[in-house]
Design a protein around this motif. Structure first.
Motif, short mmCIF file in Angstrom:
data_model
loop_
_atom_site.label_atom_id
_atom_site.label_comp_id
_atom_site.label_asym_id
_atom_site.label_seq_id
_atom_site.Cartn_x
_atom_site.Cartn_y
_atom_site.Cartn_z
N ALA A 2 74.91 -6.33 6.73
CA ALA A 2 75.44 -5.52 6.67
C ALA A 2 74.32 -4.94 7.16
N VAL A 3 75.00 -3.69 7.85
CA VAL A 3 73.81 -2.90 8.92
C VAL A 3 74.44 -1.46 8.27
N VAL A 4 73.27 -0.94 7.92
CA VAL A 4 73.29 0.92 7.70
C VAL A 4 72.92 1.50 8.61
N HIS A 5 73.92 2.30 8.76
CA HIS A 5 73.50 2.94 10.18
C HIS A 5 72.98 5.01 9.80
N PHE A 6 72.03 5.22 10.02
CA PHE A 6 71.35 6.59 9.43
C PHE A 6 71.47 7.88 9.19
N SER A 7 71.76 9.26 9.13
CA SER A 7 72.21 10.29 9.56
C SER A 7 71.12 11.01 10.22
N THR A 8 71.04 12.14 11.28
CA THR A 8 69.81 12.66 11.24
C THR A 8 68.92 13.20 10.36
N ASP A 9 69.64 13.30 9.09
CA ASP A 9 68.62 13.84 7.77
C ASP A 9 67.70 12.71 7.49
N GLN A 10 68.54 11.54 7.51
CA GLN A 10 67.94 10.22 7.09
C GLN A 10 67.07 9.93 7.96
N ARG A 11 67.19 9.92 9.27
CA ARG A 11 66.32 9.16 10.15
C ARG A 11 64.24 10.09 9.82
N LYS A 12 64.65 10.61 9.70
CA LYS A 12 63.06 11.61 9.50
C LYS A 12 62.32 10.66 8.15
N HIS A 13 63.48 10.15 7.50
CA HIS A 13 62.83 9.39 6.41
C HIS A 13 62.39 7.86 6.74
N THR A 14 62.95 7.66 7.91
CA THR A 14 63.11 6.31 7.93
C THR A 14 62.55 5.95 9.39
N HIS A 43 65.61 11.44 -0.82
CA HIS A 43 66.22 12.80 -0.36
C HIS A 43 67.49 12.63 -0.44
N LEU A 44 67.55 10.86 -0.74
CA LEU A 44 69.80 10.42 -1.17
C LEU A 44 69.45 11.24 -3.12
N VAL A 45 68.51 11.38 -3.33
CA VAL A 45 68.10 11.98 -4.78
C VAL A 45 68.83 13.36 -4.86
N ALA A 49 75.64 13.87 -4.01
CA ALA A 49 76.12 14.20 -3.59
C ALA A 49 76.68 13.01 -2.61
N THR A 50 75.72 12.42 -2.59
CA THR A 50 75.89 11.84 -0.81
C THR A 50 76.83 10.31 -1.11
N ALA A 51 77.84 9.67 -0.23
CA ALA A 51 79.28 9.20 -0.55
C ALA A 51 79.02 8.51 0.40
N VAL A 52 79.71 6.69 0.40
CA VAL A 52 79.21 6.02 1.00
C VAL A 52 80.20 5.35 1.81
N ALA A 53 80.24 5.08 3.38
CA ALA A 53 81.52 4.49 3.62
C ALA A 53 81.23 3.34 3.98
N ILE A 54 82.19 2.07 4.43
CA ILE A 54 82.28 1.45 4.05
C ILE A 54 82.87 0.41 5.44
N GLU A 69 78.78 -10.20 5.31
CA GLU A 69 77.46 -9.64 7.10
C GLU A 69 78.11 -9.08 7.94
N THR A 70 79.33 -8.52 7.91
CA THR A 70 79.98 -7.91 9.09
C THR A 70 80.25 -6.32 8.67
N SER A 71 79.31 -5.81 7.08
CA SER A 71 79.90 -4.95 6.56
C SER A 71 79.40 -3.29 7.91
N GLU A 72 79.82 -2.34 7.76
CA GLU A 72 78.42 -1.56 8.81
C GLU A 72 78.73 -0.39 7.79
N VAL A 73 77.76 0.29 7.12
CA VAL A 73 77.11 1.02 5.77
C VAL A 73 76.97 2.44 6.55
N HIS A 74 77.77 3.64 5.72
CA HIS A 74 77.05 5.03 6.12
C HIS A 74 76.84 5.71 4.96
N LEU A 75 75.85 6.52 5.22
CA LEU A 75 75.50 7.25 3.86
C LEU A 75 75.87 8.43 4.37
N VAL A 76 76.54 8.35 3.83
CA VAL A 76 77.21 10.17 4.36
C VAL A 76 76.90 12.11 3.50
#
Length: 82
Positions: A2-14, A43-45, A49-54, A69-76
């Motif tokens: 699965a591929v996880v895409h990070f938001s701008t806020d999350q990129r500060k941590h990754t 940050h997620l804690v 209220a972080t939502a998950v989009a698959i 194996e082809t899932s695209e995941v966004h922590l929204v």
């Protein structure tokens, strides 16, 4: 994987925009991300209220949701408004 895409806020941590993670469920994915990026976990804690989009679909109760194996995941981060 699965591929996880990070938001701008999350990129500060990754430091990255996305990552491939081997996980069968969202719970496993979150556990793996928490181990790799401890400050992301905090940050997620904080934004509990972080939502998950698959594959473009918001999942209301995602922790047991299966990933492929082809899932695209966004922590929204939810939008606030009134």
């Amino acid at each position: 994987m699965a591929v996880v895409h990070f938001s701008t806020d999350q990129r500060k941590h990754t430091g990255i925009t996305h990552i491939a993670v081997e996980a069968a469920t969202v719970r496993e994915l979150v556990r793996e991300l928490s181990q790799r990026y401890p400050t992301l976990n905090a940050h997620l804690v904080e934004t509990s209220a972080t939502a998950v989009a698959i594959d473009g679909e918001l999942i209301p109760d995602p922790m047991l949701e299966a990933l492929t194996e082809t899932s695209e995941v966004h922590l929204v981060r939810p939008l606030a408004g009134g």
